[in-house]
Write a protein that holds these residues in place. Structure first.
Motif, mmCIF file in Angstrom:
data_model
loop_
_atom_site.group_PDB
_atom_site.id
_atom_site.type_symbol
_atom_site.label_atom_id
_atom_site.label_comp_id
_atom_site.label_asym_id
_atom_site.label_seq_id
_atom_site.Cartn_x
_atom_site.Cartn_y
_atom_site.Cartn_z
ATOM 1 N N MET A 131 0.842 -1.199 0.000
ATOM 2 C CA MET A 131 0.000 0.000 0.000
ATOM 3 C C MET A 131 0.872 1.242 0.000
ATOM 4 O O MET A 131 1.256 1.753 1.047
ATOM 5 C CB MET A 131 -0.938 -0.021 1.203
ATOM 6 N N ALA A 132 1.153 1.731 -1.196
ATOM 7 C CA ALA A 132 1.972 2.929 -1.334
ATOM 8 C C ALA A 132 1.270 4.106 -0.667
ATOM 9 O O ALA A 132 0.049 4.131 -0.574
ATOM 10 C CB ALA A 132 2.197 3.227 -2.806
ATOM 11 N N GLY A 133 2.056 5.069 -0.221
ATOM 12 C CA GLY A 133 1.465 6.271 0.349
ATOM 13 C C GLY A 133 1.613 6.361 1.851
ATOM 14 O O GLY A 133 1.055 7.260 2.472
ATOM 15 N N GLY A 134 2.343 5.445 2.465
ATOM 16 C CA GLY A 134 2.662 5.602 3.883
ATOM 17 C C GLY A 134 1.906 4.683 4.822
ATOM 18 O O GLY A 134 2.249 4.567 5.993
ATOM 19 N N GLY A 135 0.867 4.010 4.327
ATOM 20 C CA GLY A 135 0.095 3.114 5.205
ATOM 21 C C GLY A 135 0.925 1.938 5.681
ATOM 22 O O GLY A 135 0.864 1.530 6.835
ATOM 23 N N ASP A 136 1.716 1.389 4.747
ATOM 24 C CA ASP A 136 2.440 0.157 5.088
ATOM 25 C C ASP A 136 3.839 0.465 5.600
ATOM 26 O O ASP A 136 4.825 0.322 4.907
ATOM 27 C CB ASP A 136 2.497 -0.768 3.878
ATOM 28 N N ALA A 147 -8.068 -3.929 5.451
ATOM 29 C CA ALA A 147 -8.127 -4.536 6.791
ATOM 30 C C ALA A 147 -6.926 -4.125 7.639
ATOM 31 O O ALA A 147 -7.031 -4.023 8.858
ATOM 32 C CB ALA A 147 -8.193 -6.057 6.673
ATOM 33 N N PHE A 148 -5.762 -3.874 6.996
ATOM 34 C CA PHE A 148 -4.555 -3.540 7.757
ATOM 35 C C PHE A 148 -4.375 -2.043 7.979
ATOM 36 O O PHE A 148 -3.515 -1.626 8.751
ATOM 37 C CB PHE A 148 -3.321 -4.145 7.065
ATOM 38 N N LEU A 149 -5.189 -1.224 7.301
ATOM 39 C CA LEU A 149 -5.037 0.234 7.452
ATOM 40 C C LEU A 149 -5.485 0.729 8.815
ATOM 41 O O LEU A 149 -5.085 1.806 9.250
ATOM 42 C CB LEU A 149 -5.848 0.961 6.376
#
Ligand SMILES: Cc1cc2nc3c(=O)[nH]c(=O)nc-3n(C[C@H](O)[C@H](O)[C@H](O)COP(=O)(O)O)c2cc1C
Length: 341
Positions: free
Chosen positions: A1-6, A218-220
């Protein structure tokens, strides 16, 4: 998940709990990829992957109308509209090099197919190669292009659509229809993705012929996810009918929770009011970055799939444990009821 979530913490926690975490590296520089992979390896000795966006051709266009359309939001949040929108030269090439030099064990991608030499180099290093398909035709192209696995991305999925060989609206096949049709059509293993939030969904994916499930939304809402608290709150509060597919944030269709920016930029937009990807993404980036700092969900790209009511606020390790237990329960329940029949 690009953009800092992961965050590396999330990727490592998933690996440590028996899953396979992936660093969404599409917006990272080569140096940032090196730092993120090093950090994951410090936190976990389990395998993990790196995900990139395949090159998306775009034409330079006059950005003035699109800049005018977002100017008032920039004024409201108090940061300057960016001048330069073009991505840095050779970005994907440098990202691939960094991925190949890293200790990641899989190279995954979406939006197309990575160049054959990149795929061959990854395989030569022992990395598994995984591409994203939204139709059977795209899955076949990925198999022919050298992919070891195909991620079948259903229409329910949060974030950007991976479609690359069909128009986006033609590639909106639901997960339950897409997974078995891809599984029937290719000989490489299929990973189901889109709207899967709990063990019932994972068990269903396995029954449809997938070898694994890929969960994003689900992981966000886990503690380790690096998104703003307002974003996590928006997912927890969202109903299943509150997401839609929008071009407003990045210029490329992506599913997220409907908010003010999405409505006011997209509704009634004329051609030229929204730039093609990745220019629109660059145009809205400082606004989204400031909104994350200010915890203002109305200007954030709230990427999320349609399974929002099933989202849980918890630690990644606890979510993983719950997913395993639920999947086992769903599978044994299903075999029990089959026996009963
Ligand atoms: C915040 C967010 C960012 C995403 N970024 C990427 C990405 O960088 N690369 C990618 O292949 N897929 C990306 N996706 C899509 C996921 O890989 C996956 O298809 C999707 O999350 C599955 O649907 P779900 O969100 O309902 O679980 C992203 C999804 C979300 C929600």
């Amino acid at each position: 998940m690009a953009g800092g979530g992961d965050t590396p913490e999330l990727v490592a926690a998933i690996g440590n709990a028996g899953g396979f975490g992936v660093i969404g590296a599409a917006y990272l520089s080569a140096a940032q990829i090196a730092a993120a992979t090093k950090r994951v390896a410090e936190l976990s000795d389990r395998p993990f992957g790196i995900n990139l966006f395949a090159a998306v051709p775009f034409e330079s266009v006059d950005p003035r109308a699109a800049k005018r359309r977002v100017a008032r939001f920039y004024e409201e949040i108090g940061v300057a509209i960016p001048g330069e929108l073009e991505p840095p030269a050779r970005m994907l090439e440098l990202q691939v090099e960094a991925a190949l030099e890293s200790n990641a064990s899989a190279l995954t991608f979406t939006f197309g197919i990575l160049p054959r030499h990149a795929i061959d180099a990854a395989k030569a290093r022992g990395m598994a190669v995984m591409g994203t398909a939204t139709t059977v035709g795209e899955a076949r192209l990925l198999e022919a292009g050298g992919a070891d696995f195909v991620v079948a991305q259903g229409a329910e999925a949060g974030g950007h659509r991976g479609s690359f060989a069909v128009p986006f609206d033609q590639g909106l096949i639901g997960t339950i229809a897409l997974v078995p049709q891809i599984a029937d059509a290719v000989s490489i293993p299929v990973i189901a993705s889109g709207g899967i939030m709990d063990g019932r969904g994972i068990a269903a994916a396995l029954m449809l012929g997938a070898c694994a499930a890929q969960l994003g939304t689900a992981f966000l809402t886990t503690q380790e996810a690096g998104v703003a608290a307002a974003y996590k709150d928006a997912i927890i509060a969202a109903a299943e009918d509150e997401t839609r597919i929008t071009r407003a944030f990045s210029g490329r269709p992506a599913r997220g929770i409907v908010n003010r920016f999405m409505r006011e930029v997209e509704d009634g937009a004329a051609p030229g009011d929204i730039l093609p990807f990745p220019l629109q993404n660059a145009l809205t980036r400082p606004l989204r970055a400031q909104a994350a700092k200010d915890n203002r969900s109305e200007f954030l790209s709230l990427w999320a799939g349609q399974g929002t009511r099933m989202a849980r606020s918890t630690k990644a390790s606890l979510l993983m444990a719950a997913l395993v237990a639920e999947t086992e329960a769903a599978l044994s329940g299903a075999s029990f009821s089959l026996r009963e029949d």
